[in-house]
Design an enzyme around this catalytic site. Structure first.
Site, PDB file in Angstrom:
ATOM      1  N   THR A   1      -0.192   4.867  35.330  1.00 51.28           N
ATOM      2  CA  THR A   1      -1.209   5.930  35.334  1.00 51.28           C
ATOM      3  C   THR A   1      -1.247   6.721  34.021  1.00 51.28           C
ATOM      4  OG1 THR A   1       0.295   7.588  36.233  1.00 51.28           O
ATOM      5  CG2 THR A   1      -0.917   6.252  37.827  1.00 51.28           C
TER       6      THR A   1
ATOM      7  N   HIS B   1     -42.000 -11.032  28.899  1.00 53.64           N
ATOM      8  CA  HIS B   1     -40.611 -11.153  29.376  1.00 53.64           C
ATOM      9  C   HIS B   1     -40.495 -10.805  30.862  1.00 53.64           C
ATOM     10  CE1 HIS B   1     -38.582 -11.709  25.445  1.00 53.64           C
ATOM     11  NE2 HIS B   1     -39.688 -11.129  25.003  1.00 53.64           N
TER      12      HIS B   1
ATOM     13  N   GLN C   1      -3.856   9.585  32.486  1.00 52.99           N
ATOM     14  CA  GLN C   1      -3.472  10.989  32.250  1.00 52.99           C
ATOM     15  C   GLN C   1      -3.825  11.409  30.821  1.00 52.99           C
ATOM     16  OE1 GLN C   1       0.601  11.994  33.411  1.00 52.99           O
ATOM     17  NE2 GLN C   1       0.638  10.182  34.695  1.00 52.99           N
TER      18      GLN C   1
ATOM     19  N   LYS D   1     -19.050   1.365  32.902  1.00 51.00           N
ATOM     20  CA  LYS D   1     -19.680   2.666  33.198  1.00 51.00           C
ATOM     21  C   LYS D   1     -21.099   2.472  33.699  1.00 51.00           C
ATOM     22  CE  LYS D   1     -19.330   4.895  29.276  1.00 51.00           C
ATOM     23  NZ  LYS D   1     -18.497   4.144  28.355  1.00 51.00           N
TER      24      LYS D   1
ATOM     25  N   LYS E   1      -0.712  11.275  42.559  1.00 51.63           N
ATOM     26  CA  LYS E   1      -0.122  11.581  41.254  1.00 51.63           C
ATOM     27  C   LYS E   1      -1.230  11.826  40.216  1.00 51.63           C
ATOM     28  CE  LYS E   1       2.996   9.444  37.904  1.00 51.63           C
ATOM     29  NZ  LYS E   1       3.721   8.206  37.608  1.00 51.63           N
TER      30      LYS E   1
ATOM     31  N   ILE F   1     -14.778   9.384  17.491  1.00 52.32           N
ATOM     32  CA  ILE F   1     -15.373  10.447  16.674  1.00 52.32           C
ATOM     33  C   ILE F   1     -16.868  10.579  16.976  1.00 52.32           C
ATOM     34  CG2 ILE F   1     -15.984  11.087  14.295  1.00 52.32           C
ATOM     35  CD1 ILE F   1     -13.321   9.923  13.405  1.00 52.32           C
TER      36      ILE F   1
ATOM     37  N   CYS G   1     -41.372 -16.250  25.848  1.00 51.05           N
ATOM     38  CA  CYS G   1     -41.644 -15.713  24.521  1.00 51.05           C
ATOM     39  C   CYS G   1     -41.484 -16.805  23.447  1.00 51.05           C
ATOM     40  CB  CYS G   1     -40.788 -14.479  24.262  1.00 51.05           C
ATOM     41  SG  CYS G   1     -41.623 -13.338  23.141  1.00 51.05           S
TER      42      CYS G   1
ATOM     43  N   SER H   1     -15.798  -1.250  27.923  1.00 55.73           N
ATOM     44  CA  SER H   1     -16.056  -2.373  28.841  1.00 55.73           C
ATOM     45  C   SER H   1     -15.462  -2.189  30.232  1.00 55.73           C
ATOM     46  CB  SER H   1     -15.523  -3.698  28.261  1.00 55.73           C
ATOM     47  OG  SER H   1     -16.082  -3.922  27.009  1.00 55.73           O
TER      48      SER H   1
ATOM     49  N   GLU I   1     -38.187 -11.498  32.827  1.00 58.62           N
ATOM     50  CA  GLU I   1     -36.797 -11.173  33.214  1.00 58.62           C
ATOM     51  C   GLU I   1     -36.546  -9.668  33.243  1.00 58.62           C
ATOM     52  OE1 GLU I   1     -37.787 -12.254  30.302  1.00 58.62           O
ATOM     53  OE2 GLU I   1     -36.466 -11.675  28.642  1.00 58.62           O
TER      54      GLU I   1
ATOM     55  N   GLU J   1     -44.177 -17.559  11.724  1.00 62.53           N
ATOM     56  CA  GLU J   1     -42.859 -16.917  11.625  1.00 62.53           C
ATOM     57  C   GLU J   1     -41.868 -17.847  10.917  1.00 62.53           C
ATOM     58  OE1 GLU J   1     -41.066 -15.941  15.424  1.00 62.53           O
ATOM     59  OE2 GLU J   1     -39.279 -15.101  14.478  1.00 62.53           O
TER      60      GLU J   1
HETATM   61  N1  GLN Z   1     -40.089 -14.418  17.403  1.00 67.29           N
HETATM   62  C1  GLN Z   1     -41.213 -14.458  18.288  1.00 67.29           C
HETATM   63  C2  GLN Z   1     -42.211 -13.362  17.990  1.00 67.29           C
HETATM   64  O1  GLN Z   1     -41.877 -12.368  17.390  1.00 67.29           O
HETATM   65  C3  GLN Z   1     -40.768 -14.402  19.727  1.00 67.29           C
HETATM   66  C4  GLN Z   1     -40.098 -13.123  20.113  1.00 67.29           C
HETATM   67  C5  GLN Z   1     -39.292 -13.201  21.379  1.00 67.29           C
HETATM   68  O2  GLN Z   1     -38.924 -14.297  21.841  1.00 67.29           O
HETATM   69  N2  GLN Z   1     -38.967 -12.072  21.957  1.00 67.29           N
HETATM   70  O3  GLN Z   1     -43.342 -13.467  18.366  1.00 67.29           O
END
Ligand code: GLN
Length: 531
Positions: free
Chosen positions: A189, A508, A193, A17, A224, A149, A382, A14, A510, A406
């Protein structure tokens, strides 16, 4: 052939990077170089697609449909260039490839081993983007902390690459922590090191050390670190805790990290540049003229990383509107019929997040009903869009037992149903509808106003879809499909034209909002919340 920068991390996780790689990438890009960033993750999952958001944060989806680490989101948002399947590799992918080859008999009777077979495959993947001739510089971030590891084969691969790549094309940057001991009132530091010593014990000498610190290091301490870690004096870079991640490119520019990298690579004629657009964004971000509060209703609200691209998109859209966007995270399980007004009444806008599964569904439905009936700007992504459809079906169309298959496989009215091509799929990983698909937008709709175009492309990650059997019924009652996939007829955008601002998208957005190109949907939503 491209030049390669490897970024490793030491002391703790965290430290940022991903942000360091993205910021350095940005500086090199502004100097006219073509840059990409890739991440190598030491875990055994093939990709984070099957991991719970609590476990791994958001799963970032690329144009070509890879489910990847959220750092790829930072890379895209900072650089404004697309990443791909090749930009995120895990131990799982490496082993899968090697084991598949072994089963095919490709190793011709040899014993298959970590060295050379696993490290060879790691190196092949590292070099893949370099061979494409698309890039001048490839930054490779190695996930985890030196000493783990799991990351050993990756470090060994970097060591071997020193002998494979020309000297002037190979650079290792090690990001460490210089902790401040409050009782001693001193920066220490020693952990740095030790961490460099650990890296050196695997045969890798970092060329540059970037030190995360709460207080300025001072020249003496830098000297240093340089002497004890065997790096040049100018190659100890201070990375002071920044007010925001968007300050990091400017901070490391002040420390001349980009110039040091270019010098080590032997670039002579690359001009120093300012970042005018970046600075403009920062000004708008830091000194907003207005303020709004948006409620984000979801079920992973405790963990900021779970919706990181969404929060970032609100930052971009806020700066675009010269407005501070407070995102109040509200758990959907906490919302019920009786408290919905009390929970949401103070908000300027309501956003319902993506997600999976039944948990918290009722709270989302009450939320959306409240936004719809009270003319409060609403934006759903979504699952958020699917919930808006179900709410409308229940409360406006009065469809009995309206649901998504669903949540309830055999409901009477599956207004959201599984996509046809999903019905025969048995594997969970990498099998959703993923990546970029085109969408046709109808004119004279909110979506058309927002995008200013008929033709868009957005990224997807879902298994369920709007059930087109109900399309006419919805339209007759005032919720219309304003965006449709031209090839499959899948509904991509639903909206309510009589409402102030009510839009749900199956994709999406975003994932495509960047610092210099905020997403039009987020910008329009923020604008609607402002008015
Ligand atoms: N669960 C929903 C689907 O599979 C919406 C998926 C989501 O919000 N990314 O269609």
């Amino acid at each position: 052939m491209a030049k390669f920068i490897f970024v490793t991390g030491g002391v703790t996780s965290s430290l940022g990077k991903g942000i360091l790689a993205a910021s350095l990438g940005k500086l090199l890009q502004t100097r006219g170089l073509k840059v990409t960033i890739q991440k190598f993750d030491p875990y055994i999952n093939i990709d984070p697609g099957t991991m719970n958001p609590y476990e791994h944060g958001e799963c970032y989806v690329t144009e070509d449909g890879a489910e990847t680490d959220l750092d790829l989101g930072h890379y895209e948002r900072f650089l404004g260039v697309h990443t791909s399947q090749a930009n995120n590799v895990t131990t799982g992918k490496i082993y899968q490839e090697v084991i598949n080859r072994e089963r095919r008999g490709d190793y011709l009777g040899k014993t298959v081993q970590v060295i050379p077979h696993i490290t060879d495959e790691i190196k092949r993947r590292i070099l893949l983007l370099g061979n494409s001739e698309q890039y001048d510089i490839i930054l490779t971030e190695i996930g985890g902390t030196v000493g783990d590891i799991e990351s050993l084969p990756f470090i060994e691969a970097i060591r071997q690459l020193k002998w494979q790549l020309p000297k002037e094309d190979y650079l290792v940057i090690h990001l460490t922590l210089v902790p401040y001991l409050a009782s001693a009132k001193e920066l220490k530091t020693k952990p740095t090191q030790h961490s460099v010593k650990e890296l050196q014990s695997y045969g890798v000498n970092p060329h540059i050390i970037v030190c995360r610190t709460e207080h300025p290091l001072g020249n003496e301490r830098k000297k240093k670190i340089a002497e004890f870690c065997n790096v040049d004096y100018d190659s100890v870079i201070e990375a002071l805790d920044a007010e925001s991640i968007y300050d990091v490119p400017l901070n490391i520019k002040q420390e001349k990290l980009d110039q040091i990298v270019l010098n080590k690579f032997g670039y002579k004629d690359v001009q120093e540049t300012e970042l005018p657009e970046w600075n403009k964004f920062l000004q708008r971000h830091k000194y907003p003229k207005k303020e709004i509060t948006i409620g984000l209703i979801g079920k992973y609200v405790e963990l900021k990383d779970a919706y990181i691209s969404i929060y970032e998109s609100f930052v971009h859209a806020g700066a675009d509107n010269e407005c501070k966007v407070n995102v109040e995270r509200i758990h959907s399980e906490e919302i019920n019929k009786n408290n919905v007004k009390e929970k949401l009444g103070h908000l300027d806008g309501i956003f319902v997040a993506p997600g999976f599964g039944q948990r918290g569904m009722d709270g989302k439905i009450y939320t959306i009903q409240y936004a719809r009936e009270n003319n409060i700007p609403f934006f759903g992504i979504c699952l958020g869009m699917q919930m808006a459809v179900i709410e409308f079906a229940k409360n406006v169309l009065k469809l009995e037992d309206a649901n998504s298959s669903e949540m309830k496989q055999k409901c009477k009215n599956p207004v959201i149903d599984m996509m046809q091509e999903q019905k025969t799929i048995v594997n969970m990983g990498g099998t959703m509808r993923l990546g970029a698909y085109t969408c046709h937008i109808k004119e004279n709709t909110l979506a058309y106003n927002i995008y200013g175009s008929n033709h868009i492309s957005e990224r997807h990650r879902h298994r369920y879809e709007f059930n087109n059997r109900y399309l006419q019924d919805f339209a007759d009652h005032g919720m219309v499909a304003s965006g449709i996939n031209p090839d499959s007829s899948l509904v991509e955008i639903m909206e309510i034209p009589s409402h102030k601002f009510f839009i749900g998208v199956q994709y999406h957005p975003e994932l495509k909002s960047t610092i210099l190109k905020p997403h039009p949907l987020f910008c329009a939503f923020v604008k609607a919340c402002l008015s």
